[in-house]
Design a protein around this motif. Structure first.
Motif, short mmCIF file in Angstrom:
data_model
loop_
_atom_site.label_atom_id
_atom_site.label_comp_id
_atom_site.label_asym_id
_atom_site.label_seq_id
_atom_site.Cartn_x
_atom_site.Cartn_y
_atom_site.Cartn_z
N UNK A 140 0.83 -1.20 0.00
CA UNK A 140 0.00 0.00 0.00
C UNK A 140 0.87 1.26 0.00
N UNK A 141 1.99 1.19 0.71
CA UNK A 141 2.96 2.29 0.70
C UNK A 141 4.30 1.71 0.26
N UNK A 142 4.53 1.67 -1.04
CA UNK A 142 5.77 1.07 -1.55
C UNK A 142 7.00 1.69 -0.90
N UNK A 143 7.99 0.88 -0.63
CA UNK A 143 9.21 1.36 0.02
C UNK A 143 10.38 0.53 -0.48
N UNK A 144 11.57 0.94 -0.10
CA UNK A 144 12.77 0.18 -0.45
C UNK A 144 13.19 -0.66 0.75
N UNK B 80 15.98 -5.11 7.17
CA UNK B 80 14.53 -5.35 7.16
C UNK B 80 14.18 -6.83 7.01
N UNK B 81 15.16 -7.66 6.69
CA UNK B 81 14.90 -9.08 6.47
C UNK B 81 14.96 -9.83 7.80
N UNK B 82 13.87 -10.52 8.13
CA UNK B 82 13.84 -11.36 9.33
C UNK B 82 14.35 -12.75 9.00
N UNK C 208 10.18 -13.21 5.40
CA UNK C 208 9.50 -12.40 6.40
C UNK C 208 10.26 -11.08 6.50
N UNK C 209 9.51 -9.97 6.37
CA UNK C 209 10.13 -8.66 6.17
C UNK C 209 9.52 -7.64 7.13
N UNK C 210 10.38 -6.80 7.70
CA UNK C 210 9.91 -5.68 8.51
C UNK C 210 9.46 -4.54 7.60
N UNK C 211 8.34 -3.94 7.96
CA UNK C 211 7.85 -2.75 7.26
C UNK C 211 7.44 -1.76 8.35
N UNK C 212 8.38 -0.92 8.76
CA UNK C 212 8.15 -0.11 9.94
C UNK C 212 8.13 -1.01 11.16
N UNK D 136 1.85 -9.03 11.40
CA UNK D 136 1.92 -8.44 12.73
C UNK D 136 1.96 -6.92 12.63
N UNK D 137 1.09 -6.27 13.37
CA UNK D 137 1.08 -4.82 13.46
C UNK D 137 0.90 -4.47 14.94
N UNK D 138 1.92 -3.94 15.59
CA UNK D 138 1.81 -3.70 17.04
C UNK D 138 0.68 -2.77 17.43
N UNK D 139 0.21 -1.95 16.50
CA UNK D 139 -0.87 -1.01 16.82
C UNK D 139 -2.20 -1.72 17.03
N UNK D 140 -2.37 -2.86 16.38
CA UNK D 140 -3.66 -3.55 16.47
C UNK D 140 -3.52 -5.01 16.89
N UNK D 141 -2.31 -5.48 17.07
CA UNK D 141 -2.09 -6.90 17.36
C UNK D 141 -2.63 -7.29 18.73
N UNK D 142 -3.25 -8.47 18.77
CA UNK D 142 -3.74 -9.03 20.04
C UNK D 142 -3.01 -10.32 20.40
#
Length: 253
Positions: free
Chosen positions: A109-113, A118-120, A132-136, A157-163
């Protein structure tokens, strides 16, 4: 003189006779059998006619040739996407994973380099690649399971909404036990986080054992076939040589 039937004759030609199939062969065979069953009769009939035409006329006749092709297909796996799939992964280099993840990032949705940090984890199973890649602060899974299909991705995984709870040091937490696609293109996967004392994870499916890739607190494993989401038991290997085996429900939310 004893008369041999067509099936008796076919048995003598079976390349897998008196041989135990490996876990990888069993899983590929199950996936291919699912594809055959799911194929509409008319379409499968056309495929078989084309195969017989390629074999040509032989002493055993067209019926034996058709059954022989089917038997070999079920043993070896007929899907080109998974022909080289292995139950044990090979690690991808950081350079390979970065290039792969940047292809994946083009559709975010927000293309990045994507960079090295960033590689897990990254793995190969034959020609198929996963990363598996970090994106922010989020973690995404990039999948290149079928080389004929563009790289896909999903947010794990998104820490803002993850349960999802953080796993204990000697446990894991499944974030997904899923299937994707159908028929010849379908596959199943397990993915999630592992504790600091976890050194390896094996997924026991109904047809064989699939070894997961484990790196930087995460694990991932996938295998051909959409009816393989019955990964009932996970073996979690710990530092010191201990293994904890439990149903997958133990490791989920």
């Amino acid at each position: 003189m004893e008369r041999m039937t067509d099936l008796d004759t076919l048995t003598t030609l079976d390349p897998a006779k008196n041989r135990t199939l490996s876990d990888a062969e069993m899983i590929r065979a199950e996936a291919d059998l699912e594809r055959i069953i799911a194929t509409p009769p008319a379409a499968e009939s056309k495929k078989r006619r084309r195969r017989r035409a390629g074999v040509g006329a032989g002493a055993l006749g067209g019926s034996i040739a058709a059954v022989a092709v089917l038997a070999v297909s079920v043993v070896t796996g007929g899907s080109a996407a998974y022909a080289d799939w292995t139950a044990t992964p090979s690690p991808a280099t950081t350079k390979q994973s970065v290039a792969f993840a940047n292809d994946c990032a083009e559709s975010w949705a927000s293309p990045t380099t994507v960079g090295n940090d960033d590689i897990i984890l990254g793995e190969w199973r034959g020609d198929a690649q996963i990363a598996l890649v970090k994106n922010g602060q989020s973690v995404l899974m990039c999948s290149g399971v079928d080389p004929n299909v563009p790289v896909g991705w999903e947010r794990l995984y998104d820490p803002a909404v993850s349960t999802e709870a953080t796993p204990t040091s000697n446990g894991l937490r499944i974030y997904g036990i899923e299937t994707s696609g159908d028929g010849a293109d379908g596959y199943s996967y397990d993915v999630g986080r592992v504790g600091s004392d976890v050194t390896g994870v094996d997924v026991r499916t109904s047809k064989g054992v699939v070894q997961a890739s484990v790196q930087d607190g995460w694990f991932v494993a996938w295998w051909p076939g959409t009816n393989q989401a019955d990964a009932k038991v996970l073996d979690v290997h710990l530092r010191g040589g201990k293994t904890v085996s439990a149903p997958w429900t133990t490791w989920s939310e």
